[in-house]
Design a protein around this motif. Structure first.
Motif, PDB file in Angstrom:
ATOM      1  N   ILE A 142      53.376  17.242  37.505  1.00 49.91           N
ATOM      2  CA  ILE A 142      54.056  16.189  38.188  1.00 49.91           C
ATOM      3  C   ILE A 142      54.544  15.296  37.266  1.00 49.91           C
ATOM      4  CG2 ILE A 142      52.337  16.438  40.190  1.00 49.91           C
ATOM      5  CD1 ILE A 142      50.783  13.719  38.721  1.00 49.91           C
ATOM      6  N   GLN A 202      58.351  16.762  27.246  1.00 45.68           N
ATOM      7  CA  GLN A 202      58.935  16.784  28.494  1.00 45.68           C
ATOM      8  C   GLN A 202      60.293  17.193  28.343  1.00 45.68           C
ATOM      9  OE1 GLN A 202      57.689  12.649  29.286  1.00 45.68           O
ATOM     10  NE2 GLN A 202      57.505  13.343  31.507  1.00 45.68           N
ATOM     11  N   ASP A 219      64.248  17.333  30.143  1.00 47.86           N
ATOM     12  CA  ASP A 219      65.184  16.306  30.795  1.00 47.86           C
ATOM     13  C   ASP A 219      64.705  15.822  32.195  1.00 47.86           C
ATOM     14  OD1 ASP A 219      66.256  15.915  28.399  1.00 47.86           O
ATOM     15  OD2 ASP A 219      68.035  17.037  29.066  1.00 47.86           O
ATOM     16  N   ASP A 220      64.048  16.991  32.843  1.00 45.71           N
ATOM     17  CA  ASP A 220      63.597  16.568  34.191  1.00 45.71           C
ATOM     18  C   ASP A 220      62.289  16.096  34.218  1.00 45.71           C
ATOM     19  OD1 ASP A 220      66.074  17.723  35.405  1.00 45.71           O
ATOM     20  OD2 ASP A 220      65.259  19.761  35.393  1.00 45.71           O
ATOM     21  N   GLY A 221      61.824  15.837  33.285  1.00 42.70           N
ATOM     22  CA  GLY A 221      60.455  15.211  33.217  1.00 42.70           C
ATOM     23  C   GLY A 221      59.281  16.235  33.141  1.00 42.70           C
ATOM     24  N   PHE A 222      59.374  17.486  33.292  1.00 39.06           N
ATOM     25  CA  PHE A 222      58.231  18.634  33.475  1.00 39.06           C
ATOM     26  C   PHE A 222      58.048  18.733  32.035  1.00 39.06           C
ATOM     27  CE2 PHE A 222      60.396  19.184  37.460  1.00 39.06           C
ATOM     28  CZ  PHE A 222      59.545  18.712  38.284  1.00 39.06           C
ATOM     29  N   ARG A 233      58.594  12.975  43.687  1.00 40.57           N
ATOM     30  CA  ARG A 233      58.096  12.992  42.555  1.00 40.57           C
ATOM     31  C   ARG A 233      59.088  13.611  41.739  1.00 40.57           C
ATOM     32  NH1 ARG A 233      52.969  10.660  40.457  1.00 40.57           N
ATOM     33  NH2 ARG A 233      53.145  11.028  38.449  1.00 40.57           N
ATOM     34  N   LYS A 234      59.727  14.680  41.973  1.00 40.29           N
ATOM     35  CA  LYS A 234      60.906  15.469  41.309  1.00 40.29           C
ATOM     36  C   LYS A 234      61.870  14.526  41.014  1.00 40.29           C
ATOM     37  CE  LYS A 234      63.482  19.949  41.608  1.00 40.29           C
ATOM     38  NZ  LYS A 234      63.835  20.149  40.430  1.00 40.29           N
ATOM     39  N   ILE A 240      60.647  11.560  38.455  1.00 41.64           N
ATOM     40  CA  ILE A 240      59.704  11.609  36.951  1.00 41.64           C
ATOM     41  C   ILE A 240      61.016  11.645  35.823  1.00 41.64           C
ATOM     42  CG2 ILE A 240      57.881  12.648  37.639  1.00 41.64           C
ATOM     43  CD1 ILE A 240      58.748  15.404  36.944  1.00 41.64           C
ATOM     44  N   PRO A 241      62.412  12.145  35.984  1.00 40.68           N
ATOM     45  CA  PRO A 241      63.091  11.894  34.835  1.00 40.68           C
ATOM     46  C   PRO A 241      63.317  10.349  34.593  1.00 40.68           C
ATOM     47  CG  PRO A 241      64.155  13.356  36.409  1.00 40.68           C
ATOM     48  CD  PRO A 241      62.932  12.873  37.217  1.00 40.68           C
ATOM     49  N   PHE A 292      60.823   8.196  34.505  1.00 44.62           N
ATOM     50  CA  PHE A 292      59.867   7.672  33.705  1.00 44.62           C
ATOM     51  C   PHE A 292      59.278   8.522  32.698  1.00 44.62           C
ATOM     52  CE2 PHE A 292      60.113   5.561  38.018  1.00 44.62           C
ATOM     53  CZ  PHE A 292      59.787   4.323  37.956  1.00 44.62           C
ATOM     54  N   THR A 293      59.977   9.380  32.097  1.00 45.11           N
ATOM     55  CA  THR A 293      59.438  10.094  30.860  1.00 45.11           C
ATOM     56  C   THR A 293      59.315   9.355  29.804  1.00 45.11           C
ATOM     57  OG1 THR A 293      61.857  10.317  30.105  1.00 45.11           O
ATOM     58  CG2 THR A 293      60.930  12.244  31.613  1.00 45.11           C
ATOM     59  N   VAL A 294      58.457   9.849  29.137  1.00 47.73           N
ATOM     60  CA  VAL A 294      58.017   9.020  27.760  1.00 47.73           C
ATOM     61  C   VAL A 294      59.167   8.589  26.820  1.00 47.73           C
ATOM     62  CG1 VAL A 294      56.579   9.331  25.487  1.00 47.73           C
ATOM     63  CG2 VAL A 294      55.717  10.321  27.535  1.00 47.73           C
ATOM     64  N   ARG A 295      60.167   9.541  26.682  1.00 47.16           N
ATOM     65  CA  ARG A 295      61.304   9.012  26.079  1.00 47.16           C
ATOM     66  C   ARG A 295      62.070   8.038  26.695  1.00 47.16           C
ATOM     67  NH1 ARG A 295      62.374  14.441  25.751  1.00 47.16           N
ATOM     68  NH2 ARG A 295      61.216  14.962  23.897  1.00 47.16           N
ATOM     69  N   ARG A 328      60.025   4.709  26.336  1.00 46.63           N
ATOM     70  CA  ARG A 328      60.179   4.094  25.206  1.00 46.63           C
ATOM     71  C   ARG A 328      61.642   3.349  24.693  1.00 46.63           C
ATOM     72  NH1 ARG A 328      57.031   8.988  22.154  1.00 46.63           N
ATOM     73  NH2 ARG A 328      55.054   8.055  22.464  1.00 46.63           N
ATOM     74  N   VAL A 342      48.243  14.103  42.205  1.00 49.93           N
ATOM     75  CA  VAL A 342      49.722  14.192  42.429  1.00 49.93           C
ATOM     76  C   VAL A 342      50.050  12.821  42.614  1.00 49.93           C
ATOM     77  CG1 VAL A 342      49.832  16.660  43.164  1.00 49.93           C
ATOM     78  CG2 VAL A 342      49.656  14.681  44.869  1.00 49.93           C
ATOM     79  N   HIS A 343      49.185  11.941  43.148  1.00 52.05           N
ATOM     80  CA  HIS A 343      49.646  10.354  43.417  1.00 52.05           C
ATOM     81  C   HIS A 343      49.500   9.739  42.064  1.00 52.05           C
ATOM     82  CE1 HIS A 343      50.986  10.969  47.414  1.00 52.05           C
ATOM     83  NE2 HIS A 343      49.832  11.834  47.616  1.00 52.05           N
ATOM     84  N   GLN A 344      48.972  10.118  40.980  1.00 51.41           N
ATOM     85  CA  GLN A 344      48.688   9.326  39.905  1.00 51.41           C
ATOM     86  C   GLN A 344      49.786   8.434  39.470  1.00 51.41           C
ATOM     87  OE1 GLN A 344      48.320  10.618  35.625  1.00 51.41           O
ATOM     88  NE2 GLN A 344      46.082   9.846  35.914  1.00 51.41           N
ATOM     89  N   GLN A 368      53.204   4.491  35.029  1.00 53.46           N
ATOM     90  CA  GLN A 368      51.890   4.069  34.419  1.00 53.46           C
ATOM     91  C   GLN A 368      52.362   3.664  32.734  1.00 53.46           C
ATOM     92  OE1 GLN A 368      48.966   7.284  33.372  1.00 53.46           O
ATOM     93  NE2 GLN A 368      50.046   8.450  34.718  1.00 53.46           N
ATOM     94  N   ASN A 369      53.374   4.587  32.236  1.00 54.38           N
ATOM     95  CA  ASN A 369      53.708   4.652  30.799  1.00 54.38           C
ATOM     96  C   ASN A 369      54.770   3.295  30.787  1.00 54.38           C
ATOM     97  OD1 ASN A 369      52.397   6.937  30.060  1.00 54.38           O
ATOM     98  ND2 ASN A 369      54.037   7.952  30.946  1.00 54.38           N
ATOM     99  N   ARG A 393      52.068   0.406  30.485  1.00 59.97           N
ATOM    100  CA  ARG A 393      51.390   0.500  29.180  1.00 59.97           C
ATOM    101  C   ARG A 393      52.297  -0.326  28.141  1.00 59.97           C
ATOM    102  NH1 ARG A 393      49.738   5.880  30.687  1.00 59.97           N
ATOM    103  NH2 ARG A 393      47.419   5.856  30.498  1.00 59.97           N
TER     104      ARG A 393
END
Lengths: 64, 393
Positions: free
Chosen positions: A12, A27, A29-32, B105-106, B109-110, B112-115, B118, B339-341, B345-346, B349
């Motif tokens: 997720i 991850q 680029d789509d975050g997976f 979610r799909k 999520i791009p 909210f990636t760590v990259r 940051r 799945v709902h986490q 969150q990042n 932080r």
């Protein structure tokens, strides 16, 4: 040494593995999740196990 | 205990936290009991309370347990607690189960990636620095909740969504009304209506003139309809505002109590675990019979996995009521689990880290201006936090 595999269908994109084990997971680029090191040892192996434990989607498998 | 027991014999829910940022003491008692604890809501409805770490995680990952409030038996603790369904608000994906949840979610999520998170650090630093500039320009005292903790996440979310700078005062003013104690229901409804109208207008503008922001990218991605994107934007705003603000304020108090303040990854995780502000947020209902911790939960029975209970479970965290910034709090469920986490969150932080670094570096003499026992905690709100935090320097 452990074998790491991931189920991207379950992932997720919470990125908890990337934070816990940055040498083992990344991850796309789509975050997976993607695996950087599928056979980590030492410290990296320990972090991979932590990542498995905290993955909210339970998408990581560590085989001994 | 069966569902035919009189409500009078059940523990009443919700419990209050004691005079410190700890979970209600009842949770400790519940944790020692076999199975789950049945509690009565003010409405007379009953729910199962889950207080052990392992079982909270089980509840939040079991596909036989649903987040959809349309299911019979979904807990409704009060008018203000309990989410709308995605039928009421298209895009309200916290109320959807997989597979309906997956598309949202799909799509998100791009963002909210760590990259990506940051890369937002300089923007967050600028927002935090401006808030501190403003506090310093006003003298040597401030009310940190209003002047800082609520301001920062509101501006961060508006920047993320692509709200133009000229509109940010409007955006901040309206979002504050939603979470301020003294707002009346009428004021809140009005502010919410204004924000929704504004977001819808923004979506229309971004569909014609896309920018470098979440709304523009999601419109172009085509996974969500503009109507769903409007619900998603409101959800991001509501989920990311007061929660973050409460974490920032409580963290300032807790870190100031330490002789030497520390802000590193471990300290942030420990703050999240220790305060567990979103204790009552994850409401669920069983859609099939399911056994949790040896307890049979029937289809149609409500379940409340208590996040603060899990995060103060001594089986998981030794000396759980002690704030120990050197411990590894990894594995806490302050952002939920499954799945709902928390999607953001990042970002939370990052906001906490930047907030503490900038505050304590720029105002090293910062202190709480009242005795700690006079602080007004949100003991009976859905989210734990502080109503106000007078500070001086």
């Amino acid at each position: 040494m452990a074998r790491i595999s991931v189920d991207t269908g379950k992932c997720i994109g919470s990125a908890q593995c990337v934070l816990a084990a940055p040498d083992v997971f990344d991850q796309d680029d789509d975050g997976f999740v993607t695996v950087l090191d599928s056979a980590p040892s030492g410290e990296a192996e320990a972090t991979a196990r932590t990542a498995r434990g905290i993955c909210p989607a339970q998408a990581i498998t560590v085989q001994d | 205990m069966t569902s035919t027991d009189a409500a009078a014999d059940l523990v009443p829910f919700m419990m209050r936290r004691p005079g410190a940022p700890f979970p209600p003491p009842e949770y400790e008692d519940f944790r020692t009991k076999p199975g789950l604890v049945k509690a009565a809501l003010p409405s007379g409805e009953t729910v199962w309370l889950v207080t052990r770490h392992e079982e909270v995680r089980e509840v939040l990952t079991d596909p036989r347990i649903s987040s959809n409030p349309n299911h019979e038996g979904f807990p409704r603790p009060s008018r203000t607690v309990g989410a709308p369904s995605a039928d009421d608000v298209p895009g309200w994906f916290v109320s959807l189960d997989p597979p309906d949840h997956n598309r949202f979610r799909k799509a998100l999520i791009p963002e909210f990636t760590v990259r990506r998170i940051r890369s937002l650090r300089p923007a967050v630093e600028e927002i935090v620095d401006r808030a501190i500039d403003q506090m310093q320009a006003n003298g040597n005292t401030a009310e940190l909740v209003e002047d800082f903790s609520l301001t920062v996440p509101s501006l961060v979310i508006s920047s993320l969504l692509g709200v133009p700078k000229v509109d940010r005062d409007f955006f901040e003013e309206k979002t504050k009304v939603l979470v301020t104690l003294t707002s009346t229901d009428e004021e809140r409804d009005k502010a919410s209506e204004h924000l929704l109208r504004y977001i819808n207008r923004l979506i229309t503008i971004k569909s014609k003139r896309p920018g470098d922001d979440l709304i523009s990218r999601l419109l172009q991605g085509g996974l969500l309809t503009p109507q769903e994107l409007s619900g998603v934007s409101m959800l991001l705003l509501i989920a990311g505002h007061e929660t973050t603000a409460n974490n920032i304020s409580l963290g300032v108090v807790t870190l100031l109590q330490q002789k030497q303040w520390i802000s590193d990854d471990r300290a942030i995780e420990e703050l999240l675990r220790y305060h567990s502000v979103a204790d009552l947020v994850a409401l669920r209902v069983a859609i099939e019979d399911v056994e949790i911790g040896g307890q049979l939960v029937r289809a149609g029975e409500g379940i409340v996995p208590l996040v603060a209970g899990a995060n103060h479970d001594p089986e998981m965290f030794e000396r759980p009521h002690e704030f120990d910034p050197s411990r590894s709090a990894t594995g806490h469920v302050a952002f939920g689990y499954g799945v709902h986490q928390c999607l953001g969150q990042n970002l939370v932080r990052l906001e906490m880290d930047v907030a503490y670094r900038c505050l304590f570096n720029r105002i090293p003499s910062l202190e709480v201006a009242v005795p700690l026992e006079e602080l007004r905690f949100k003991y009976d709100g859905v989210l734990f936090g502080l109503h106000a935090l007078p500070v001086r320097w």
